[in-house]
Write an enzyme that holds these catalytic residues in place. Sequence first.
Site, PDB file in Angstrom:
ATOM      1  N   LYS A  82      50.462 -70.827  21.533  1.00  0.00           N
ATOM      2  CA  LYS A  82      51.075 -70.991  22.958  1.00  0.00           C
ATOM      3  C   LYS A  82      50.888 -72.295  23.546  1.00  0.00           C
ATOM      4  CE  LYS A  82      50.897 -66.007  23.835  1.00  0.00           C
ATOM      5  NZ  LYS A  82      50.314 -64.856  24.892  1.00  0.00           N
ATOM      6  N   HIS A 125      60.506 -50.854  -6.700  1.00  0.00           N
ATOM      7  CA  HIS A 125      61.390 -51.398  -7.393  1.00  0.00           C
ATOM      8  C   HIS A 125      61.174 -52.749  -6.898  1.00  0.00           C
ATOM      9  CE1 HIS A 125      63.171 -47.618  -9.291  1.00  0.00           C
ATOM     10  NE2 HIS A 125      62.768 -47.078  -8.083  1.00  0.00           N
ATOM     11  N   GLU A 171      45.577 -59.258  13.702  1.00  0.00           N
ATOM     12  CA  GLU A 171      45.128 -59.914  15.038  1.00  0.00           C
ATOM     13  C   GLU A 171      43.910 -59.496  15.425  1.00  0.00           C
ATOM     14  OE1 GLU A 171      48.168 -61.250  18.229  1.00  0.00           O
ATOM     15  OE2 GLU A 171      47.379 -58.961  18.777  1.00  0.00           O
TER      16      GLU A 171
END
Length: 529
Positions: free
Chosen positions: A455, A351, A322
């Site tokens: 937004k 793994h 960000e």
Amino acid sequence: MDATALWQRYLEWLYYHPELGIYLDVSRMRFDSAFVETLAPQFAKAFADMAALEAGAIANPDEHRQVGHYWLRAPEIAPTEELKTEIVETLEQIETFAAKVHHGQIHPTRGGLFTDIISVGIGGSALGPQFVSQSLAPERPPLDIHFLDNTDPDGIDRVLNRVEPRLSTTLVIIISKSGGTPETRNGMLEVEKRFKDAGLNFAEHAVAITSYGSKLAQIAESAGWLAIFPMHDWVGGRTSELSAVGLLPAALQGIPIREMLHGAKLMDEATRVPDLKTNPAALLALSWYCAGEGKGKKDMVVLPYKDSLQLFSRYLQQLVMESLGKEKDLQGQVVHQGIAVYGNKGTTDQHAYVQQLREGLNNFFLTFIEVLQDRQGASVEVEPGITSGDYLSGLLLGTRQALYEKQRDSITLTLPQVTPLTVGALIALYERTVGLYGFLINVNAYHQPGVEAGKKAAAANLALQKQLLRILSQEPQPISLMTLAAKVGAPEQTETIYLLLRHLAANGRGVSLQGPPEQPDRLLVRATA
């Protein structure tokens, strides 16, 4: 480079902090002295810019704001007496409030002690507190914490159902700078409804962390919430862990917050040194710059070899991406900067995706985080002379070596233990690294216009949804998507309209879709009662 030369390079570039016991090894990053010399002017400017930032310069020009999270752990360097007093008083208020909760001076309406916390916040208002809780909360904290960090109804129900038997002894912290963050507002309303259904007065359980005069502050004041703590406009969400945002939940869980602040302060002092080789944040910024050629060409993989630090990669993901993921530089030139961050924990990831890291695309650099102390007390030997912790250490060193043999770069950061002191230092180290790197690549690391764009688009879609429902309520017969799109004056948004209606129909929200689901263009839409 042979083993002897590598050892000499390790000695040349090793950083050690004597008070914190923290080591930083960047010897497995493939930069040379000539490359470092070419960056000397940029680092000199970055050091000067950082000093100006701490002195109170406008370091976030897009929002015309100061950037003051460093003042939180050293109030004496705040640029005004008013700010210094505010920081000191807020810390004292946090400690007083937590002590009163622990001792029952602030207690549930029906008596007894508060047992749980629901923390409602998103982004930096959640990731920092979650990381600190996982890494530092005692096994039996005075209050157990639960997080609502999304607007997912099912996720909200899971948390609230878990807390339901103890709702009457649950404290709720609502964290939002503006008070208008939709996800946090939604979480607050959902929690408030659950309290009301249980016959409880939400205000008698609620605490706000917000900016002065915000919508949330007004709600909390008018309803008589238990307390309001400040979110300063000079502290961004992703650098707010050592503000009230992170310190209040930590203090309530019994985490020594002054030790965290002291660790951060010690690291801040170390990372103010205007010398690349003796400044750990500068060494990290150099390594990032070298790995991605100053353009973020390689991803950052973060592997803490300690379960309690598992969430650190998620915390760093926001802090780095960000802050540095920007379309334009400070002069408005398009640069498309950023560093992608991912990771989980070692040895689990050995793994999982380490196979690709060693043998697949060389599009990353890796940060190992090592903790020297295995556990409190002695360890069982799983083989003669070997413990589980020896395996953890051996696998870290083995992976580091195996990757280097394949020309994969890595950094190793070593902590003596996971304590409030070292976690505070860890947070401060990466905050400073991000700031220095931001200055090196000439971007504003302290705003997030891309988040705001999302937004705004979401708000427009929800406004469109309301319009669709209004028009459908006036239609006596089912109509096609194309017709509906034309009626709302948005034929170019047919796909968005379909997706909105599909969600409403799936939740029985006043809409039904008739026709073949696999052919959306043939669907008919109608309102339902």
